[in-house]
Design a protein around this motif. Structure first.
Motif, mmCIF file in Angstrom:
data_model
loop_
_atom_site.group_PDB
_atom_site.id
_atom_site.type_symbol
_atom_site.label_atom_id
_atom_site.label_comp_id
_atom_site.label_asym_id
_atom_site.label_seq_id
_atom_site.Cartn_x
_atom_site.Cartn_y
_atom_site.Cartn_z
ATOM 1 N N GLY A 179 -1.085 2.817 -6.685
ATOM 2 C CA GLY A 179 -0.828 3.917 -7.599
ATOM 3 C C GLY A 179 -1.350 5.245 -7.109
ATOM 4 N N GLU A 180 -2.654 5.329 -6.958
ATOM 5 C CA GLU A 180 -3.303 6.579 -6.576
ATOM 6 C C GLU A 180 -2.842 7.017 -5.189
ATOM 7 O OE1 GLU A 180 -7.779 8.261 -7.200
ATOM 8 O OE2 GLU A 180 -7.574 6.353 -6.148
ATOM 9 N N ASN A 181 -2.400 8.264 -5.081
ATOM 10 C CA ASN A 181 -1.937 8.854 -3.818
ATOM 11 C C ASN A 181 -0.650 8.244 -3.273
ATOM 12 O OD1 ASN A 181 -4.214 10.587 -3.684
ATOM 13 N ND2 ASN A 181 -5.432 8.934 -2.781
ATOM 14 N N HIS A 182 -0.036 7.337 -4.018
ATOM 15 C CA HIS A 182 1.187 6.704 -3.539
ATOM 16 C C HIS A 182 2.273 6.768 -4.617
ATOM 17 C CE1 HIS A 182 -0.647 5.367 0.203
ATOM 18 N NE2 HIS A 182 -1.742 5.198 -0.523
ATOM 19 N N VAL A 183 2.281 5.826 -5.553
ATOM 20 C CA VAL A 183 3.254 5.892 -6.648
ATOM 21 C C VAL A 183 3.141 7.213 -7.394
ATOM 22 C CG1 VAL A 183 3.834 4.928 -8.903
ATOM 23 C CG2 VAL A 183 3.486 3.400 -6.951
ATOM 24 N N ALA A 225 0.779 -1.246 0.000
ATOM 25 C CA ALA A 225 0.000 0.000 0.000
ATOM 26 C C ALA A 225 0.804 1.287 0.000
ATOM 27 C CB ALA A 225 -0.997 -0.001 1.157
ATOM 28 N N GLY A 226 2.122 1.228 -0.049
ATOM 29 C CA GLY A 226 2.935 2.438 -0.119
ATOM 30 C C GLY A 226 3.217 2.809 -1.569
ATOM 31 N N PRO A 227 4.204 3.670 -1.758
ATOM 32 C CA PRO A 227 5.022 4.297 -0.721
ATOM 33 C C PRO A 227 4.268 5.404 0.017
ATOM 34 C CG PRO A 227 5.675 5.090 -2.889
ATOM 35 C CD PRO A 227 4.673 4.003 -3.124
ATOM 36 N N SER A 228 4.809 5.738 1.193
ATOM 37 C CA SER A 228 4.170 6.744 2.032
ATOM 38 C C SER A 228 5.242 7.603 2.680
ATOM 39 C CB SER A 228 3.341 6.064 3.123
ATOM 40 O OG SER A 228 4.196 5.500 4.116
ATOM 41 N N HIS A 275 2.414 -3.258 6.273
ATOM 42 C CA HIS A 275 2.044 -2.047 5.516
ATOM 43 C C HIS A 275 2.940 -0.898 5.972
ATOM 44 C CE1 HIS A 275 -1.603 -4.550 5.484
ATOM 45 N NE2 HIS A 275 -1.938 -3.939 4.358
ATOM 46 N N ASP A 276 3.634 -0.261 5.027
ATOM 47 C CA ASP A 276 4.482 0.859 5.413
ATOM 48 C C ASP A 276 3.703 2.172 5.477
ATOM 49 O OD1 ASP A 276 4.436 0.217 2.635
ATOM 50 O OD2 ASP A 276 6.059 1.630 2.231
ATOM 51 N N ILE A 277 2.384 2.109 5.459
ATOM 52 C CA ILE A 277 1.568 3.322 5.531
ATOM 53 C C ILE A 277 1.080 3.602 6.961
ATOM 54 C CG2 ILE A 277 0.812 3.204 3.138
ATOM 55 C CD1 ILE A 277 -1.841 2.009 4.124
ATOM 56 N N TYR A 278 1.260 2.644 7.878
ATOM 57 C CA TYR A 278 0.751 2.813 9.237
ATOM 58 C C TYR A 278 1.877 3.171 10.205
ATOM 59 C CZ TYR A 278 -3.335 0.594 7.170
ATOM 60 O OH TYR A 278 -4.393 0.301 6.358
ATOM 61 N N LYS A 279 1.543 4.008 11.183
ATOM 62 C CA LYS A 279 2.552 4.586 12.067
ATOM 63 C C LYS A 279 3.295 3.565 12.919
ATOM 64 C CE LYS A 279 0.299 9.113 12.476
ATOM 65 N NZ LYS A 279 -0.328 10.093 13.412
ATOM 66 N N GLY A 280 2.625 2.490 13.307
ATOM 67 C CA GLY A 280 3.270 1.544 14.196
ATOM 68 C C GLY A 280 4.134 0.504 13.512
ATOM 69 N N THR A 281 4.041 0.427 12.190
ATOM 70 C CA THR A 281 4.701 -0.678 11.484
ATOM 71 C C THR A 281 6.205 -0.499 11.335
ATOM 72 O OG1 THR A 281 2.663 -1.131 10.284
ATOM 73 C CG2 THR A 281 4.697 -2.033 9.370
ATOM 74 N N VAL A 282 6.624 0.608 10.775
ATOM 75 C CA VAL A 282 8.054 0.797 10.524
ATOM 76 C C VAL A 282 8.870 0.726 11.809
ATOM 77 C CG1 VAL A 282 9.811 2.406 9.673
ATOM 78 C CG2 VAL A 282 7.719 2.008 8.339
ATOM 79 N N PRO A 283 8.426 1.325 12.946
ATOM 80 C CA PRO A 283 9.192 1.169 14.187
ATOM 81 C C PRO A 283 9.318 -0.268 14.658
ATOM 82 C CG PRO A 283 7.684 3.025 14.373
ATOM 83 C CD PRO A 283 7.321 2.301 13.095
ATOM 84 N N ALA A 284 8.417 -1.143 14.197
ATOM 85 C CA ALA A 284 8.484 -2.551 14.594
ATOM 86 C C ALA A 284 9.514 -3.335 13.795
ATOM 87 C CB ALA A 284 7.108 -3.205 14.420
ATOM 88 N N VAL A 285 9.891 -2.844 12.636
ATOM 89 C CA VAL A 285 10.731 -3.616 11.718
ATOM 90 C C VAL A 285 12.101 -3.966 12.294
ATOM 91 C CG1 VAL A 285 11.880 -3.577 9.457
ATOM 92 C CG2 VAL A 285 9.488 -2.861 9.666
ATOM 93 N N PRO A 286 12.836 -3.052 12.943
ATOM 94 C CA PRO A 286 14.150 -3.454 13.475
ATOM 95 C C PRO A 286 14.070 -4.634 14.435
ATOM 96 C CG PRO A 286 13.955 -1.071 13.471
ATOM 97 C CD PRO A 286 12.590 -1.603 13.134
ATOM 98 N N ALA A 306 6.508 -4.291 -6.976
ATOM 99 C CA ALA A 306 5.364 -5.158 -7.227
ATOM 100 C C ALA A 306 4.066 -4.345 -7.220
ATOM 101 C CB ALA A 306 5.309 -6.274 -6.190
ATOM 102 N N ASN A 307 3.001 -4.968 -7.699
ATOM 103 C CA ASN A 307 1.730 -4.301 -8.013
ATOM 104 C C ASN A 307 0.675 -4.634 -6.946
ATOM 105 O OD1 ASN A 307 -0.806 -3.659 -9.257
ATOM 106 N ND2 ASN A 307 0.088 -3.952 -11.279
ATOM 107 N N HIS A 308 0.063 -3.586 -6.394
ATOM 108 C CA HIS A 308 -1.069 -3.772 -5.472
ATOM 109 C C HIS A 308 -2.313 -3.044 -5.994
ATOM 110 C CE1 HIS A 308 -2.871 -5.170 -1.851
ATOM 111 N NE2 HIS A 308 -2.917 -4.015 -1.222
ATOM 112 N N THR A 309 -2.331 -2.817 -7.298
ATOM 113 C CA THR A 309 -3.402 -2.138 -8.047
ATOM 114 C C THR A 309 -3.287 -0.623 -7.937
ATOM 115 O OG1 THR A 309 -5.181 -1.992 -6.379
ATOM 116 C CG2 THR A 309 -4.946 -4.090 -7.606
ATOM 117 N N TRP A 310 -4.110 0.052 -8.707
ATOM 118 C CA TRP A 310 -4.068 1.511 -8.737
ATOM 119 C C TRP A 310 -4.768 2.129 -7.534
ATOM 120 C CZ3 TRP A 310 -1.117 4.899 -10.971
ATOM 121 C CH2 TRP A 310 -1.482 6.248 -10.929
ATOM 122 N N SER A 311 -5.981 1.670 -7.242
ATOM 123 C CA SER A 311 -6.757 2.339 -6.190
ATOM 124 C C SER A 311 -7.355 1.379 -5.168
ATOM 125 C CB SER A 311 -7.872 3.186 -6.811
ATOM 126 O OG SER A 311 -8.777 2.368 -7.547
#
Length: 271
Positions: free
Chosen positions: A109-113, A83-86, A227-238, A131-136
């Motif tokens: 695509g829409e609002n992201h790519v 669902a990104g990029p964000s 999903h890299d669009i949500y606030k809690g996700t990226v801090p969890a990755v390390p 990779a492809n997650h569709t346009w909208s």
């Protein structure tokens, strides 16, 4: 859903009951081809197996560089982001670079790519998989075949315009696919990728909970959905990456997980 058998034993003949070509879609009973990463590797054409083994031998001798992991031998798990990029993607890319890990990005695509071409370029430049997650994010099984094709092809065109590359993998929104979507995917040169691990990070910004959910579900040859669009996700990755490595996992892209097999257009890949 029944666990898929080896792709070598599947059949595309309509009406035959096989574990790989008969699955129960969320909208009802339909037929399409499904295989697991391990089965895809086992059924890879001899030429691809030889090519992979030759590349691995060169890498061992120090004559080749790059992503030479062999998931036939290594305990692999694929890391994917939807669902990104964000606004969070650059931080995520910094983390992946620090940890020397590559992931697959199923982009919207829409609002992201369309609005973040610089991030798309960086994802590609740093060796991650486009990779492809569709346009909208329309549910492909709920719209007409023509509309579904537009959802996929429009994203393909946008990514190619930015990077010069065209995705070969697609994740249908909510994992909803059917025979029609599979046919369209095949026509567009797209393999479909589902998942085995979900943190349901769209429900929570609690990074500790996201980490816990991922680690509880992860097994060899799994595909992690975040999903890299949500606030809690990226801090969890390390923390996720640190613990996965501690447990002996090698974190890879989807295509690396399938290698020496090549993603087959129209096929649904699901651990």
């Amino acid at each position: 859903m029944p666990k898929p058998m080896s792709a070598a034993r599947r059949t595309s003949i309509a009406g035959l009951l096989t574990a790989t070509s008969l699955v129960l879609a969320l909208s009802g009973c339909t037929t399409y081809d499904v295989t697991a990463p391990a089965d895809a590797r086992a059924d890879a054409p001899a030429a691809e197996v030889k090519k992979k083994d030759t590349a691995d031998a060169k890498a061992k001798d120090g004559k080749a560089r790059g992503n030479d992991v062999d998931c036939r031998k290594a305990k692999c798990v694929a890391l994917t982001f939807d669902a990104g990029p964000s606004e969070n993607t650059n931080r995520l890319l910094d983390i992946l670079k620090e940890e020397k890990v590559h992931a697959t990005f199923f982009m919207l695509g829409e609002n992201h790519v369309a609005k973040r071409p610089a991030e798309v370029k960086r994802i590609d430049a740093e060796g991650h998989e486009l990779a492809n997650h569709t346009w909208s994010h329309q549910i492909l099984t709920d719209i007409s075949p023509a509309a579904a094709k537009r959802e996929m092809s429009r994203l393909q065109e946008a990514v190619h315009k930015i990077t010069g590359k065209t995705p070969t993998l697609m994740r249908p929104p909510q994992g909803r696919t059917d025979e029609s979507v599979s046919k369209i995917s095949k026509d567009l040169g797209l393999a479909q990728v589902l998942w085995s691990v979900t943190a349901k990070d769209y429900q929570t910004n609690d990074s500790a909970l996201i980490t816990k959910r991922v680690l509880e579900q992860t097994e060899r040859d799994g595909i992690i959905l975040l999903h890299d669009i949500y606030k809690g996700t990226v801090p969890a990755v390390p923390g996720i990456l640190k613990e996965l490595k501690k447990r002996g996992y090698t974190v890879v892209t989807v295509s690396q997980l399938l290698s020496p097999a090549k993603p087959e257009p129209g096929m649904v890949y699901r651990p």
